[in-house]
Design a protein around this motif. Structure first.
Motif, PDB file in Angstrom:
ATOM      1  N   GLY A 217       0.821  -1.217   0.000  1.00  0.00           N
ATOM      2  CA  GLY A 217       0.000   0.000   0.000  1.00  0.00           C
ATOM      3  C   GLY A 217       0.852   1.263   0.000  1.00  0.00           C
ATOM      4  O   GLY A 217       0.536   2.243  -0.689  1.00  0.00           O
ATOM      5  N   GLY A 292      -3.715  -7.292  -3.767  1.00  0.00           N
ATOM      6  CA  GLY A 292      -3.423  -8.309  -2.751  1.00  0.00           C
ATOM      7  C   GLY A 292      -3.403  -9.695  -3.389  1.00  0.00           C
ATOM      8  O   GLY A 292      -3.850  -9.874  -4.538  1.00  0.00           O
ATOM      9  N   HIS A 293      -2.917 -10.683  -2.643  1.00  0.00           N
ATOM     10  CA  HIS A 293      -2.639 -11.982  -3.265  1.00  0.00           C
ATOM     11  C   HIS A 293      -3.869 -12.696  -3.838  1.00  0.00           C
ATOM     12  O   HIS A 293      -3.852 -13.183  -4.955  1.00  0.00           O
ATOM     13  CB  HIS A 293      -1.911 -12.898  -2.286  1.00  0.00           C
ATOM     14  CG  HIS A 293      -1.474 -14.163  -2.945  1.00  0.00           C
ATOM     15  ND1 HIS A 293      -0.377 -14.217  -3.778  1.00  0.00           N
ATOM     16  CD2 HIS A 293      -2.015 -15.406  -2.958  1.00  0.00           C
ATOM     17  CE1 HIS A 293      -0.247 -15.433  -4.256  1.00  0.00           C
ATOM     18  NE2 HIS A 293      -1.223 -16.178  -3.768  1.00  0.00           N
ATOM     19  N   GLU A 297     -10.437  -9.751  -1.822  1.00  0.00           N
ATOM     20  CA  GLU A 297     -10.426  -8.444  -1.138  1.00  0.00           C
ATOM     21  C   GLU A 297     -11.629  -7.595  -1.565  1.00  0.00           C
ATOM     22  O   GLU A 297     -12.132  -6.778  -0.809  1.00  0.00           O
ATOM     23  CB  GLU A 297      -9.105  -7.716  -1.406  1.00  0.00           C
ATOM     24  CG  GLU A 297      -7.900  -8.555  -1.003  1.00  0.00           C
ATOM     25  CD  GLU A 297      -6.721  -7.761  -0.480  1.00  0.00           C
ATOM     26  OE1 GLU A 297      -6.835  -6.546  -0.270  1.00  0.00           O
ATOM     27  OE2 GLU A 297      -5.663  -8.383  -0.260  1.00  0.00           O
TER      28      GLU A 297
HETATM   29  P1  NAI Z   1       1.286  -5.860   5.041  1.00  0.00           P
HETATM   30  O1  NAI Z   1       0.963  -6.793   6.130  1.00  0.00           O
HETATM   31  O2  NAI Z   1       2.563  -5.083   5.077  1.00  0.00           O
HETATM   32  O3  NAI Z   1       0.096  -4.797   4.872  1.00  0.00           O
HETATM   33  C1  NAI Z   1      -1.258  -5.097   4.850  1.00  0.00           C
HETATM   34  C2  NAI Z   1      -1.988  -3.922   5.511  1.00  0.00           C
HETATM   35  O4  NAI Z   1      -3.400  -4.054   5.288  1.00  0.00           O
HETATM   36  C3  NAI Z   1      -1.769  -3.844   7.037  1.00  0.00           C
HETATM   37  O5  NAI Z   1      -1.279  -2.567   7.389  1.00  0.00           O
HETATM   38  C4  NAI Z   1      -3.167  -4.123   7.598  1.00  0.00           C
HETATM   39  O6  NAI Z   1      -3.409  -3.398   8.809  1.00  0.00           O
HETATM   40  C5  NAI Z   1      -4.055  -3.627   6.481  1.00  0.00           C
HETATM   41  N1  NAI Z   1      -5.425  -4.184   6.496  1.00  0.00           N
HETATM   42  C6  NAI Z   1      -5.815  -5.442   6.813  1.00  0.00           C
HETATM   43  N2  NAI Z   1      -7.159  -5.543   6.704  1.00  0.00           N
HETATM   44  C7  NAI Z   1      -7.601  -4.327   6.307  1.00  0.00           C
HETATM   45  C8  NAI Z   1      -8.900  -3.797   6.008  1.00  0.00           C
HETATM   46  N3  NAI Z   1      -9.992  -4.549   6.120  1.00  0.00           N
HETATM   47  N4  NAI Z   1      -8.989  -2.499   5.623  1.00  0.00           N
HETATM   48  C9  NAI Z   1      -7.882  -1.722   5.525  1.00  0.00           C
HETATM   49  N5  NAI Z   1      -6.635  -2.162   5.790  1.00  0.00           N
HETATM   50  C10 NAI Z   1      -6.499  -3.462   6.172  1.00  0.00           C
HETATM   51  O7  NAI Z   1       1.201  -6.718   3.700  1.00  0.00           O
HETATM   52  P2  NAI Z   1       1.854  -6.385   2.262  1.00  0.00           P
HETATM   53  O8  NAI Z   1       3.224  -6.945   2.206  1.00  0.00           O
HETATM   54  O9  NAI Z   1       1.614  -4.964   1.941  1.00  0.00           O
HETATM   55  O10 NAI Z   1       0.946  -7.336   1.334  1.00  0.00           O
HETATM   56  C11 NAI Z   1      -0.425  -7.080   1.112  1.00  0.00           C
HETATM   57  C12 NAI Z   1      -0.992  -8.114   0.146  1.00  0.00           C
HETATM   58  O11 NAI Z   1      -0.340  -7.968  -1.118  1.00  0.00           O
HETATM   59  C13 NAI Z   1      -0.754  -9.559   0.555  1.00  0.00           C
HETATM   60  O12 NAI Z   1      -1.841 -10.323   0.110  1.00  0.00           O
HETATM   61  C14 NAI Z   1       0.488  -9.950  -0.224  1.00  0.00           C
HETATM   62  O13 NAI Z   1       0.618 -11.331  -0.379  1.00  0.00           O
HETATM   63  C15 NAI Z   1       0.229  -9.223  -1.515  1.00  0.00           C
HETATM   64  N6  NAI Z   1       1.391  -8.927  -2.348  1.00  0.00           N
HETATM   65  C16 NAI Z   1       1.104  -8.649  -3.642  1.00  0.00           C
HETATM   66  C17 NAI Z   1       2.113  -8.387  -4.528  1.00  0.00           C
HETATM   67  C18 NAI Z   1       1.771  -8.122  -5.947  1.00  0.00           C
HETATM   68  O14 NAI Z   1       2.604  -8.387  -6.820  1.00  0.00           O
HETATM   69  N7  NAI Z   1       0.613  -7.578  -6.241  1.00  0.00           N
HETATM   70  C19 NAI Z   1       3.525  -8.365  -4.121  1.00  0.00           C
HETATM   71  C20 NAI Z   1       3.722  -8.568  -2.697  1.00  0.00           C
HETATM   72  C21 NAI Z   1       2.666  -8.836  -1.862  1.00  0.00           C
END
Ligand code: NAI
Length: 416
Positions: A217, A292-293, A297
């Motif tokens: 994000g 997200g993965h 979502e």
């Molecule tokens: P992270 O754990 O650093 O951040 C996720 C954030 O979302 C946290 O701050 C959390 O508090 C927040 N969150 C959770 N539920 C929420 C809701 N209902 N409303 C608002 N905020 C909420 O995780 P990261 O590393 O940022 O990864 C996020 C997702 O992206 C994961 O599913 C990950 O596997 C995926 N990902 C996707 C990539 C891509 O190529 N598109 C690359 C790397 C990760």
């Protein structure tokens, strides 16, 4: 050789893509050269469930140079680059089971195809291999596994906490040289790329809502702001929300942001983040996408329920017409927008993520089954080595601590 791909005649195009990516993966190239000489993965069977991109192709090539026998399937039905899959089969002799747009049944058939080799190492992006092995109670011996992404690490930690994880996993995502760069700068840039390729939307002057201010994000928000969007952050974690406030963003609940946004992007790893109550508030023409993965979502069933019509209006955009005539545009069926509508992360950043994958794999073999059944961080010497090699490849030198500084920094007695 076993494989299932879309069309082997696409191989020439795929080979050029793989070579292009290779030119921007200097750290992985160095590892590949060493693997070629030392063969640290000799005769090891690896099942890899990763996005089939030109960068993944270079990882798989490096593993093969190390002596491994790699079987590859997709970690997402929409992210496969069919020409890359074709070249991997034809030019590099890798068994690939992946077809872009495959349905759920085929997706899991392909997972089963790579598990047929009874892998000694699993390499996951989202933990689908591990969860299939566990839920089907497959009992062949496994040395260990690696996991690429945040969502996979969360799933695996919950398996370890419940005491059901059968073998050790290295959380590649948790390496600093992975999430600080791949999740932030990689997802940041490629998500914007995906939205633009899908919609050709002008970001300048738009209101861009980012749900989740984690590593992904942060990157997305930073890049959207850089292109002139007014960015709103929606969070559930007070610390992350505070960070977003001090980074200069507007922060508010999604219910409030819903009527303000032109573009909405989820990057939480959570489910049901954008729901009916939010769609109801959205402006006509709002664009909704996910980085997200998993495709959970955005509540797609909720959007269907509110809609009276839907049509494919652009290559990867579906336009939903709500009962009151408003239209909401969904990109790539709510799947990872950067991989479905663009090419995923740039090679230069995947260089570090996949260097961690290759070195973690080597580490698992060196440990030879002497690790516990839990989720491990990438050893810090690997993390540091990747950072050092990356800087070197960029021609950037840094300072070194003097002996006096080393003593000062490790002492509590010297106050002034
Ligand atoms: P992270 O754990 O650093 O951040 C996720 C954030 O979302 C946290 O701050 C959390 O508090 C927040 N969150 C959770 N539920 C929420 C809701 N209902 N409303 C608002 N905020 C909420 O995780 P990261 O590393 O940022 O990864 C996020 C997702 O992206 C994961 O599913 C990950 O596997 C995926 N990902 C996707 C990539 C891509 O190529 N598109 C690359 C790397 C990760």
């Amino acid at each position: 050789m076993n494989y299932e791909i879309k069309d082997i005649s696409l191989a020439d195009r795929g080979k050029m893509r793989i070579e292009w990516a290779r030119s921007m993966m200097p750290v992985l190239r160095l590892i590949e050269e060493r693997f070629h000489k030392e063969k640290p993965l000799r005769e090891i069977r690896i099942a890899a469930c990763l996005h089939i991109t030109s960068e993944t192709a270079n990882l798989v090539k490096a593993l093969k140079e190390g002596g491994a026998n790699v079987f590859l399937c997709a970690s997402n039905p929409l992210s496969t680059q069919d020409e890359v899959a074709a070249s991997l089969v034809k030019d590099y002799g890798i068994s690939v089971f992946a077809i872009r747009g495959e349905d759920k049944k085929t997706y899991y058939e392909h997972i089963h195809s790579v598990l047929k080799i009874e892998p000694q190492i699993t390499m996951d992006d989202g933990a689908d291999l591990v969860s299939t092995i566990h839920s089907e109670k497959r009992d062949f011996p496994i040395i260990g596994g690696t996991e690429e992404t945040t969502t996979g690490v969360i799933r695996l930690r919950s398996m370890a906490n419940e005491g059901v994880l059968r073998y050790p996993i290295i959380a590649v995502n948790d390496a600093n040289t992975k999430h600080l760069f791949d999740n932030r700068y990689g997802t940041g840039q490629s998500t914007i790329d995906g939205i633009l390729r899908a919609t050709n939307m002008l970001l300048a002057g738009s209101t861009f809502v980012v749900c989740g201010y984690g590593w992904c994000g942060k990157g997305i928000a930073m890049r959207a702001r850089g292109m002139g969007a007014r960015v709103i952050i929606c969070e559930v974690d007070p610390l992350k929300a505070l960070e977003a406030v001090m980074d200069g963003y507007l922060v508010m609940p999604l219910k409030e942001a819903s009527s303000l946004g032109n573009i909405f992007i989820t990057s939480t790893g959570d489910k049901g983040v954008i729901r009916e109550e939010h769609f109801k508030e959205m402006r006509n023409g709002a664009i909704v996408a996910n980085a997200g993965h998993f495709n959970v979502e955005i509540d797609l069933d909720g959007l269907e329920r509110l809609s009276i019509r839907k049509r494919k209006i652009r290559e990867s955009v579906e336009e939903f017409t709500l009962k009151d005539g408003r239209k909401i545009n969904l990109i790539s069926e709510g799947r990872l927008v950067n991989l479905s509508s663009a090419e995923g992360h740039p090679s230069l950043v995947m260089d570090m993520s996949f260097a961690n994958q290759a070195l973690s794999c080597e580490y698992l073999i060196k440990k030879g089954g002497n690790l516990e059944r839990r989720v491990y961080s990438v050893p810090s010497e690997i993390d540091k080595k990747v950072a050092k090699l990356k800087l070197e490849s960029m021609g950037i030198e840094i300072d070194e601590l003097t002996e006096e500084q080393k003593i000062y920094l490790s002492s509590w007695k010297i106050g002034t």
